[in-house]
Design a protein around this motif. Structure first.
Motif, PDB file in Angstrom:
ATOM      1  N   PRO A  69     -15.845 -69.483  90.279  1.00 34.51           N
ATOM      2  CA  PRO A  69     -15.834 -68.798  91.543  1.00 34.51           C
ATOM      3  C   PRO A  69     -16.391 -67.571  91.347  1.00 34.51           C
ATOM      4  N   ILE A  70     -15.997 -66.802  90.264  1.00 35.24           N
ATOM      5  CA  ILE A  70     -16.188 -65.334  89.998  1.00 35.24           C
ATOM      6  C   ILE A  70     -17.433 -65.305  89.683  1.00 35.24           C
ATOM      7  N   ALA A  71     -18.134 -66.217  88.966  1.00 37.91           N
ATOM      8  CA  ALA A  71     -19.840 -66.160  88.762  1.00 37.91           C
ATOM      9  C   ALA A  71     -20.528 -66.349  90.057  1.00 37.91           C
ATOM     10  N   ASP A  72     -20.021 -67.050  90.987  1.00 34.58           N
ATOM     11  CA  ASP A  72     -20.770 -67.285  91.947  1.00 34.58           C
ATOM     12  C   ASP A  72     -20.947 -66.205  92.839  1.00 34.58           C
ATOM     13  N   LEU A  73     -19.551 -65.437  92.998  1.00 33.02           N
ATOM     14  CA  LEU A  73     -19.231 -64.331  93.635  1.00 33.02           C
ATOM     15  C   LEU A  73     -20.523 -63.093  93.323  1.00 33.02           C
ATOM     16  N   ARG A  74     -20.442 -62.930  91.758  1.00 37.71           N
ATOM     17  CA  ARG A  74     -21.271 -61.973  91.431  1.00 37.71           C
ATOM     18  C   ARG A  74     -22.897 -62.525  91.473  1.00 37.71           C
TER      19      ARG A  74
ATOM     20  N   VAL B 262     -14.999 -64.390 104.329  1.00 34.87           N
ATOM     21  CA  VAL B 262     -16.648 -64.935 103.562  1.00 34.87           C
ATOM     22  C   VAL B 262     -16.184 -65.258 102.286  1.00 34.87           C
ATOM     23  N   THR B 263     -15.578 -64.088 101.765  1.00 32.34           N
ATOM     24  CA  THR B 263     -15.785 -64.346 100.135  1.00 32.34           C
ATOM     25  C   THR B 263     -14.828 -65.334  99.857  1.00 32.34           C
ATOM     26  N   ALA B 264     -13.560 -65.421 100.639  1.00 34.50           N
ATOM     27  CA  ALA B 264     -12.499 -66.484 100.602  1.00 34.50           C
ATOM     28  C   ALA B 264     -13.177 -67.882 100.512  1.00 34.50           C
ATOM     29  N   ARG B 265     -13.847 -68.136 101.596  1.00 33.11           N
ATOM     30  CA  ARG B 265     -14.668 -69.293 101.911  1.00 33.11           C
ATOM     31  C   ARG B 265     -15.576 -69.455 100.684  1.00 33.11           C
TER      32      ARG B 265
ATOM     33  N   GLU C 144     -18.653 -77.164  94.821  1.00 35.67           N
ATOM     34  CA  GLU C 144     -19.920 -76.912  95.643  1.00 35.67           C
ATOM     35  C   GLU C 144     -20.394 -75.685  95.524  1.00 35.67           C
ATOM     36  N   GLU C 145     -21.765 -75.565  95.623  1.00 41.45           N
ATOM     37  CA  GLU C 145     -22.579 -74.298  95.426  1.00 41.45           C
ATOM     38  C   GLU C 145     -22.212 -73.766  96.920  1.00 41.45           C
ATOM     39  N   PRO C 146     -21.416 -72.565  96.632  1.00 43.87           N
ATOM     40  CA  PRO C 146     -21.144 -71.823  98.223  1.00 43.87           C
ATOM     41  C   PRO C 146     -22.344 -71.825  99.110  1.00 43.87           C
ATOM     42  N   VAL C 147     -22.377 -72.138 100.420  1.00 43.99           N
ATOM     43  CA  VAL C 147     -23.225 -72.220 101.476  1.00 43.99           C
ATOM     44  C   VAL C 147     -24.006 -70.829 101.400  1.00 43.99           C
ATOM     45  N   TYR C 148     -23.309 -69.593 101.281  1.00 43.01           N
ATOM     46  CA  TYR C 148     -23.844 -68.261 101.419  1.00 43.01           C
ATOM     47  C   TYR C 148     -24.680 -68.174 100.254  1.00 43.01           C
TER      48      TYR C 148
ATOM     49  N   ARG D 121     -27.894 -70.445 100.775  1.00 42.47           N
ATOM     50  CA  ARG D 121     -28.831 -69.668 101.516  1.00 42.47           C
ATOM     51  C   ARG D 121     -29.853 -68.710 100.960  1.00 42.47           C
ATOM     52  N   LEU D 122     -29.171 -67.803 100.200  1.00 49.98           N
ATOM     53  CA  LEU D 122     -29.799 -66.799  99.434  1.00 49.98           C
ATOM     54  C   LEU D 122     -30.811 -67.236  98.621  1.00 49.98           C
ATOM     55  N   VAL D 123     -30.291 -68.256  97.784  1.00 50.93           N
ATOM     56  CA  VAL D 123     -31.258 -68.834  96.749  1.00 50.93           C
ATOM     57  C   VAL D 123     -32.632 -69.451  97.459  1.00 50.93           C
TER      58      VAL D 123
END
Ligand SMILES: [Zn+2]
Ligand SMILES: [Zn+2]
Length: 357
Positions: free
Chosen positions: A7-12, A64-67, A76-80, A83-85
């Motif tokens: 999750p940290i890598a996803d946030l970054r 948002v970040t918690a989700r 799962e790849e976070p929806v956020y 969408r960006l990708v």
């Protein structure tokens, strides 16, 4: 059950993509703060907090970040992020793509030691992820006080710090030392000679008196280009073609919101001839609001026989991916890869800066 993601890598990654897309600072900061807040936490505690909804009790973590974290943990790849990708991506033509692929590092970047937004470590990690072999750290020089330019003493401390950071970075990558030194009104450089000699790469830029009359500006630039310490002439004309992008805060040398700036007036043929003579590279600055030099001047520098450096002038990690903008302009002007100094390895680059005539 799907395997958990990091999750940290996803946030970054989200923060990186937002920065690259030039999104507002507050949006980026939400993800960087959350990544920082959660970085030291065990997987077990993360999972527990995601499960009972207490992630948002942590400072820096919002809904948002918690989700995003919960989705990552569920595999799962976070929806956020998805969408960006899905919405990113600009098509470079083949030549620009080849030029971008040939770049092995970036010679103009800022950290939070001057007017950048992120620590040196964060900039370096983003550069590693981009596939760079090196990043030249070029924080500002003392007279640029609005950008917290580094005194000689702070620069010496930064050199010690960079040595420590380098020791902890993956093999095959290193931060090269450097500076974006102000070219002063008389053409001299705004830092001690012994320090300039010690640095791996010296970028020199004009940040003041941009409206100087033509002969004065030409003399000023010619003197700087002839200085043996100056390796790369930064954002040559000083122009601003659009307002400061979102995601860049504070004053500094990036102009002010909703303001454009004309090119400074100088004898470009004389300056480029001097760059060729002294083997000083001409920067192709990739920042969207700079696009400096304009294409007609890139073509003239090419004809004069100059080398180039395609730099981002990044003030945040995601901006390190802006090199593609510079590559597009360079390719449109027919700049070949063998004229671009950051297609070289770190060793070749440093051998060049230390042995230039
Ligand atoms: Zn600058
Ligand atoms: Zn800069």
């Amino acid at each position: 059950m799907a395997r958990a993601r990091d999750p940290i890598a996803d946030l970054r990654r989200i923060a990186f993509l937002l920065e690259r897309a030039n999104e507002a600072t507050y949006r980026v900061r939400a993800f960087r703060s959350a990544a920082k807040a959660l970085a030291g936490m065990s997987a077990a505690e993360l999972t527990e907090r995601a499960g009972n909804g207490t992630l948002t009790e942590l400072p820096g973590v919002g809904d948002v970040t918690a989700r995003c974290v919960a989705e990552s943990l569920a595999g799962e790849e976070p929806v956020y992020l998805r969408r960006l990708v899905a919405t990113e991506g600009s098509d470079l033509d083949a030549e620009a793509t080849a030029l971008r692929a040939a770049l092995r590092g970036d010679c103009h970047t800022h950290s939070d030691w001057s007017d950048g937004g992120s620590p040196i470590e964060e900039m370096a990690l983003a550069a590693v992820e981009l596939g760079h072999e090196y990043l030249v750290l070029t924080d500002h020089s003392p007279r640029l006080t609005v950008a917290r330019g580094l005194t000689a003493e702070r620069l010496r401390r930064q050199l010690d710090h960079v040595a420590q950071v380098n020791a902890a970075l993956p093999e095959g990558f290193r931060i090269l030392t450097g500076i974006e030194v102000d070219i002063l009104a008389d053409g001299s450089l705004d830092q001690d000679d012994d320090l300039l000699a010690r640095l791996d790469v010296v970028v020199g830029s004009v940040h003041s008196g941009l409206k100087d009359e033509r002969s004065k500006m030409t003399r000023r630039m010619l003197k700087a280009v002839a200085n043996p310490h100056l390796d790369i002439l930064g954002h040559v004309t000083g122009r601003m073609v659009s307002s400061r992008p979102a995601g860049v805060t504070g004053p500094g040398d990036r102009g002010h919101r909703a303001r454009t700036r004309a090119e400074s007036d100088f004898d470009a043929d004389a300056v480029f001839a001097a760059c060729a003579e002294h083997d000083t590279a001409v920067e192709i600055n990739s920042r969207p609001e700079r696009q400096d030099p304009p294409k007609r001047l890139i073509r003239r520098a090419l004809e004069a026989g100059c080398r180039f450096a395609i730099n981002t002038d990044a003030h945040a990690p995601g901006q390190l991916d802006w090199q593609r903008f510079g590559c597009e302009r360079a390719a449109l002007c027919g700049v070949p890869a063998d004229r671009v100094v950051n297609t070289w390895s770190a060793e070749q680059l440093v051998a060049w800066t230390h042995n230039r005539p």
